[in-house]
Design a protein around this motif. Structure first.
Motif, PDB file in Angstrom:
ATOM      1  N   GLU A 230      -0.011  -7.700   9.778  1.00 11.22           N
ATOM      2  CA  GLU A 230      -0.358  -6.386  10.344  1.00 11.22           C
ATOM      3  C   GLU A 230       0.518  -5.277   9.758  1.00 11.22           C
ATOM      4  OE1 GLU A 230      -1.166  -8.889  14.385  1.00 11.22           O
ATOM      5  OE2 GLU A 230       0.203  -7.185  14.502  1.00 11.22           O
ATOM      6  N   LEU A 231       1.833  -5.517   9.760  1.00 15.03           N
ATOM      7  CA  LEU A 231       2.746  -4.533   9.172  1.00 15.03           C
ATOM      8  C   LEU A 231       2.587  -4.469   7.660  1.00 15.03           C
ATOM      9  CD1 LEU A 231       5.996  -5.204  11.216  1.00 15.03           C
ATOM     10  CD2 LEU A 231       4.814  -3.016  11.063  1.00 15.03           C
ATOM     11  N   GLY A 232       2.366  -5.633   7.055  1.00 14.35           N
ATOM     12  CA  GLY A 232       2.245  -5.682   5.600  1.00 14.35           C
ATOM     13  C   GLY A 232       1.044  -4.915   5.086  1.00 14.35           C
ATOM     14  N   MET A 233      -0.082  -4.982   5.807  1.00 15.08           N
ATOM     15  CA  MET A 233      -1.266  -4.219   5.412  1.00 15.08           C
ATOM     16  C   MET A 233      -0.943  -2.732   5.403  1.00 15.08           C
ATOM     17  SD  MET A 233      -4.476  -4.575   4.573  1.00 15.08           S
ATOM     18  CE  MET A 233      -5.994  -3.610   4.504  1.00 15.08           C
ATOM     19  N   SER A 234      -0.279  -2.268   6.452  1.00 12.87           N
ATOM     20  CA  SER A 234       0.099  -0.851   6.523  1.00 12.87           C
ATOM     21  C   SER A 234       1.086  -0.498   5.424  1.00 12.87           C
ATOM     22  CB  SER A 234       0.710  -0.534   7.891  1.00 12.87           C
ATOM     23  OG  SER A 234      -0.190  -0.835   8.926  1.00 12.87           O
ATOM     24  N   ASP A 235       2.063  -1.377   5.213  1.00 14.01           N
ATOM     25  CA  ASP A 235       3.105  -1.113   4.222  1.00 14.01           C
ATOM     26  C   ASP A 235       2.517  -1.000   2.819  1.00 14.01           C
ATOM     27  OD1 ASP A 235       5.675  -0.662   3.354  1.00 14.01           O
ATOM     28  OD2 ASP A 235       6.247  -2.762   3.320  1.00 14.01           O
ATOM     29  N   THR A 236       1.551  -1.844   2.510  1.00 13.93           N
ATOM     30  CA  THR A 236       0.921  -1.803   1.185  1.00 13.93           C
ATOM     31  C   THR A 236       0.174  -0.490   0.987  1.00 13.93           C
ATOM     32  OG1 THR A 236       0.700  -4.214   1.178  1.00 13.93           O
ATOM     33  CG2 THR A 236      -0.686  -2.972  -0.348  1.00 13.93           C
ATOM     34  N   LEU A 237      -0.562  -0.053   2.001  1.00  7.95           N
ATOM     35  CA  LEU A 237      -1.283   1.217   1.900  1.00  7.95           C
ATOM     36  C   LEU A 237      -0.308   2.386   1.781  1.00  7.95           C
ATOM     37  CD1 LEU A 237      -4.041   0.545   4.588  1.00  7.95           C
ATOM     38  CD2 LEU A 237      -4.383   0.694   2.108  1.00  7.95           C
ATOM     39  N   ILE A 238       0.777   2.335   2.548  1.00  5.39           N
ATOM     40  CA  ILE A 238       1.806   3.384   2.474  1.00  5.39           C
ATOM     41  C   ILE A 238       2.386   3.447   1.071  1.00  5.39           C
ATOM     42  CG2 ILE A 238       4.140   3.993   3.240  1.00  5.39           C
ATOM     43  CD1 ILE A 238       3.309   2.910   6.028  1.00  5.39           C
ATOM     44  N   SER A 239       2.671   2.282   0.507  1.00  3.05           N
ATOM     45  CA  SER A 239       3.270   2.228  -0.825  1.00  3.05           C
ATOM     46  C   SER A 239       2.362   2.887  -1.858  1.00  3.05           C
ATOM     47  CB  SER A 239       3.545   0.766  -1.206  1.00  3.05           C
ATOM     48  OG  SER A 239       4.091   0.680  -2.498  1.00  3.05           O
ATOM     49  N   GLY A 240       1.061   2.610  -1.786  1.00  5.24           N
ATOM     50  CA  GLY A 240       0.129   3.211  -2.742  1.00  5.24           C
ATOM     51  C   GLY A 240      -0.011   4.705  -2.558  1.00  5.24           C
ATOM     52  N   LEU A 241      -0.191   5.146  -1.315  1.00  2.00           N
ATOM     53  CA  LEU A 241      -0.375   6.573  -1.044  1.00  2.00           C
ATOM     54  C   LEU A 241       0.886   7.375  -1.344  1.00  2.00           C
ATOM     55  CD1 LEU A 241      -2.347   6.204   2.301  1.00  2.00           C
ATOM     56  CD2 LEU A 241      -3.283   7.109   0.162  1.00  2.00           C
ATOM     57  N   SER A 242       2.048   6.746  -1.194  1.00  3.11           N
ATOM     58  CA  SER A 242       3.309   7.449  -1.434  1.00  3.11           C
ATOM     59  C   SER A 242       3.489   7.837  -2.897  1.00  3.11           C
ATOM     60  CB  SER A 242       4.495   6.573  -1.011  1.00  3.11           C
ATOM     61  OG  SER A 242       4.494   6.363   0.374  1.00  3.11           O
ATOM     62  N   ARG A 243       2.727   7.216  -3.785  1.00  2.00           N
ATOM     63  CA  ARG A 243       2.846   7.544  -5.202  1.00  2.00           C
ATOM     64  C   ARG A 243       2.104   8.830  -5.570  1.00  2.00           C
ATOM     65  NH1 ARG A 243       0.808   1.889  -5.851  1.00  2.00           N
ATOM     66  NH2 ARG A 243       2.575   0.582  -5.271  1.00  2.00           N
ATOM     67  N   LEU A 244       1.389   9.416  -4.606  1.00  3.68           N
ATOM     68  CA  LEU A 244       0.643  10.649  -4.863  1.00  3.68           C
ATOM     69  C   LEU A 244       1.485  11.844  -4.457  1.00  3.68           C
ATOM     70  CD1 LEU A 244      -2.841   9.588  -3.440  1.00  3.68           C
ATOM     71  CD2 LEU A 244      -1.913   9.225  -5.738  1.00  3.68           C
TER      72      LEU A 244
END
Length: 667
Positions: A230-244
């Motif tokens: 559950e946390l990992g799914m959010s963390d992965t999306l955060i990681s990708g969006l943070s590159r913008l």
């Protein structure tokens, strides 16, 4: 042929053209991002006057939520373009804690009447336009890429970023050509300028940054929850969006608290101060995974997008890509091809390795010795399956870092391993912000290689401005270097990225404490404790502040709380002894010191903590005896010798200067 007249602001050899949004020097355009230009224009127009940070942010981002760090970043870009220095400013003065003042003499001058002249083919070929791309940044190999100067052009040992050798004057025929080109452009913009010259202008919407929080995904069936997934799914999306760069994304540490099954997304968004929130549910059954996600606008609770995915678990990466792209579309972000690649970048194609990495992250965040060791095991398993998994190597480095820095392992054992893992991650992927941060931390804590640490912190923040851990650890680095105002600014940025974090609030208090701003430090630490009365680090830092304020009873009280919270851990008992010694209660301090006699069988405290007690007791020889032992063990705390108030009683002793020299803090 036509004639036009316009105005410029002239200062220090530069011309600022408010109509065309250009900064010129010797007829050449100086590259600035649109928002940095607007910041400079406001400062210049108010030359000699203090512009408060809040007022500047209100004028620059009237309709957007941004953190204070955006303003500091713009000022840094301007200083870079002008070749200015924060320590010895010629143009922009920082008024600590308040705002900025433009201090150079500014003249508002009218350009001579210029005539429209046809540009000859010879002149256009001989003098090509500046190498600026459509986003306002210089092309690769020029001044900057996406707002970050190439490492080869930055002196990373300095707080100042040079802009290269002085420009030579251009021939007269180039100046004539520039005047002709300006005349053509002026016709359409002149009337607009005079109508708007007396009121602040904001940059186009593209210059603003939207803000979003990605909440932990919740289980569809509560009895079958998998918190790591559950946390990992959010963390992965955060990681990708943070590159913008067009969006501010809160880190996983800021949203971790919202794991309640009944969590209201809009209420969480209001707490966090963001414009939109992504929430959803996730459940894995065998080889199938079901994910529902929706993007909600916090202002009115309206769902901007919602979708459900029912796929094989091996397709989880495709689902993550789809969610990220739907968020980009819903928020109307315009991405370049490079940004789209960054958004969907994968560090492994193996779902088993990915799951093991998520478990490593989950246990690492718990910060206990047992959980940090579990995280090492999971990261190692992920690497065994996929030896090219750079992110898992970065996780390995962070686990080694904390095991050593928190005193669970000897630094001589933990930190060489941390360095090796971080360097391997960068060998696999040199654009990994997490790995640059990990390497910077170990270079600071153990190797005392300050210039290299600075380089990697800057690279990490340039690659991912939303990575709060990089800002927090960079704040510590800046404090070590004695750059205390900058340390406070970085701590504030970390807090804006984690607005509900008692730890981020506490570390802002710590930065203020090291700057000897004790009243402000106490206020921030008390805020942290109001929010979380069990904030362990806030109690420790507040105890140190009270010692410096000569509030002996309050200091002793705080360190008693700390000792009780840690179940009378010897290291925390040592801090209580320090408080007693500082209060002149030497008998009580010496009684605790006796507890640490190795012959009693009790765990000895660290060399630094023992040196701390003897410093407060006024026994300088014993203090330096233990500081030398700390040096032999390369204790990370020695990096703060230059600024730590605890060691002020030793500052007149040449042995301290010699120790700082050996730690590379002074020449």
């Amino acid at each position: 042929m036509g004639e036009n007249r316009k105005f410029f602001f002239e200062f220090g050899g530069y011309l600022l053209d408010p109509t065309e949004h250009q900064l010129l020097r010797d007829g050449e355009v100086v590259a600035l991002t649109p928002k940095a230009f607007e910041t400079l224009r406001l400062l210049v127009e108010n030359g000699g006057h203090l512009l408060e940070k809040d007022r500047l942010m209100e004028m620059l981002w009237a309709d957007a939520f941004v953190e204070e760090g955006n303003l500091a970043d713009n000022v840094s870009k301007i200083r870079q373009a002008l070749g200015d220095s924060r320590k010895t400013p010629k143009f922009i003065e920082t008024v600590s804690g308040r705002g900025y003042r433009f201090i150079a003499e500014v003249k508002k001058v009218g350009a001579a009447i210029v005539q429209e002249l046809p540009a000859t083919s010879e002149s256009t070929q001989t003098h090509p336009p500046p190498a600026i791309n459509s986003s306002g940044h210089a092309r690769a190999g020029e001044v900057e890429i996406d707002g970050v100067a190439p490492p080869s052009q930055i002196d990373l040992n300095s707080t100042d970023i040079p802009t290269g050798p002085p420009r030579e004057s251009f021939p007269n025929h180039r100046t004539v050509l520039l005047a002709a080109l300006l005349a053509v452009i002026v016709v359409g913009g002149l009337l607009f300028y005079f109508r708007n010259a007396d009121r602040p202008q904001t940059s186009p919407v593209i210059g603003t940054r939207k803000s979003i929080a990605v909440l932990p995904f919740r289980p569809i069936v509560a009895e079958n929850r998998d918190e790591a997934l559950e946390l990992g799914m959010s963390d992965t999306l955060i990681s990708g969006l943070s590159r913008l760069r067009q969006i501010t994304v809160l880190p996983i540490s800021a949203v971790r608290r919202y794991m309640d099954l009944e969590q209201d997304a809009v209420a969480a968004g209001r707490d966090l101060g963001v414009e939109s929130v992504l929430d959803g549910s996730i459940q894995r059954t065998g080889e199938r995974i079901r994910i529902s996600a929706r993007l909600v606008r916090v202002e009115d609770g309206r769902a901007l997008w919602t979708e459900t995915f029912d796929e094989k678990f091996t397709d989880i990466f495709a689902v993550q890509d789809s969610i990220s792209q739907k968020i980009v579309t819903a928020l109307a972000l315009q991405l370049s091809g490079e940004e789209r690649d960054r958004l969907t970048k994968k560090y492994t194609a193996n779902t088993e390795a990915y799951q093991l990495y998520l478990k490593g992250r989950f246990f690492w965040s718990k910060l206990t010795p047992e959980d940090l060791k579990k995280s090492l095991d999971y990261y190692s398993q992920a690497i065994a399956i996929d030896p090219g998994y750079a992110l898992a190597y970065a996780g390995l480095a962070d686990s080694y870092n904390l095991l050593g820095s928190y005193g669970f392992w000897p630094l001589k054992e933990s930190h060489p391993k941390a360095r090796s893992a971080a360097e391997k991650a960068l060998e696999l992927d040199g654009a990994l912000a997490e790995a640059h941060t990990s390497l910077a931390a170990v270079l600071d804590d153990y190797y005392w290689d300050w210039p290299a640490a600075e380089e990697h912190f800057k690279l990490a923040i340039g690659l991912n401005p939303s990575y709060s851990l990089a800002h927090s650890w960079y704040s510590q680095h800046l404090a070590r270097m004695g750059r205390l105002d900058e340390s406070i600014e970085e701590a504030r940025i970390a807090l804006t990225l984690e607005p509900l974090s008692s730890s981020a609030q506490s570390h802002l208090g710590l930065a203020l404490y090291r700057a000897r701003r004790f009243d402000e430090a106490a206020a921030e630490l008390q805020k942290a404790l109001e929010f979380n009365p069990k904030a362990f680090d806030a109690h420790i830092f507040l105890g140190f502040v009270y010692v410096q304020q000569r509030k002996s009873d309050q200091a002793i009280s705080e360190f008693k709380i700390v000792a009780d919270m840690s179940d009378q851990n010897p290291s925390m008992r040592a801090l209580l002894a320090y408080a007693y010694a500082s209060a002149g209660k030497h008998a009580e301090a010496e009684a605790i010191l006796k507890e640490f006699d190795p012959h009693t069988g009790k765990q000895p405290v660290s060399q630094i903590e023992t040196a701390l007690i003897y410093t407060a007791l006024g026994e300088k020889d014993r203090a330096f005896e233990w500081l030398e032992k700390a040096y032999d063990e390369r204790a990370w705390q020695l990096g703060f010798l230059k600024v730590e108030p605890i060691f002020d009683p030793l500052r007149d002793d040449p042995r301290l200067a010699d120790l700082m020299r050996r730690v590379n803090l002074v020449p």
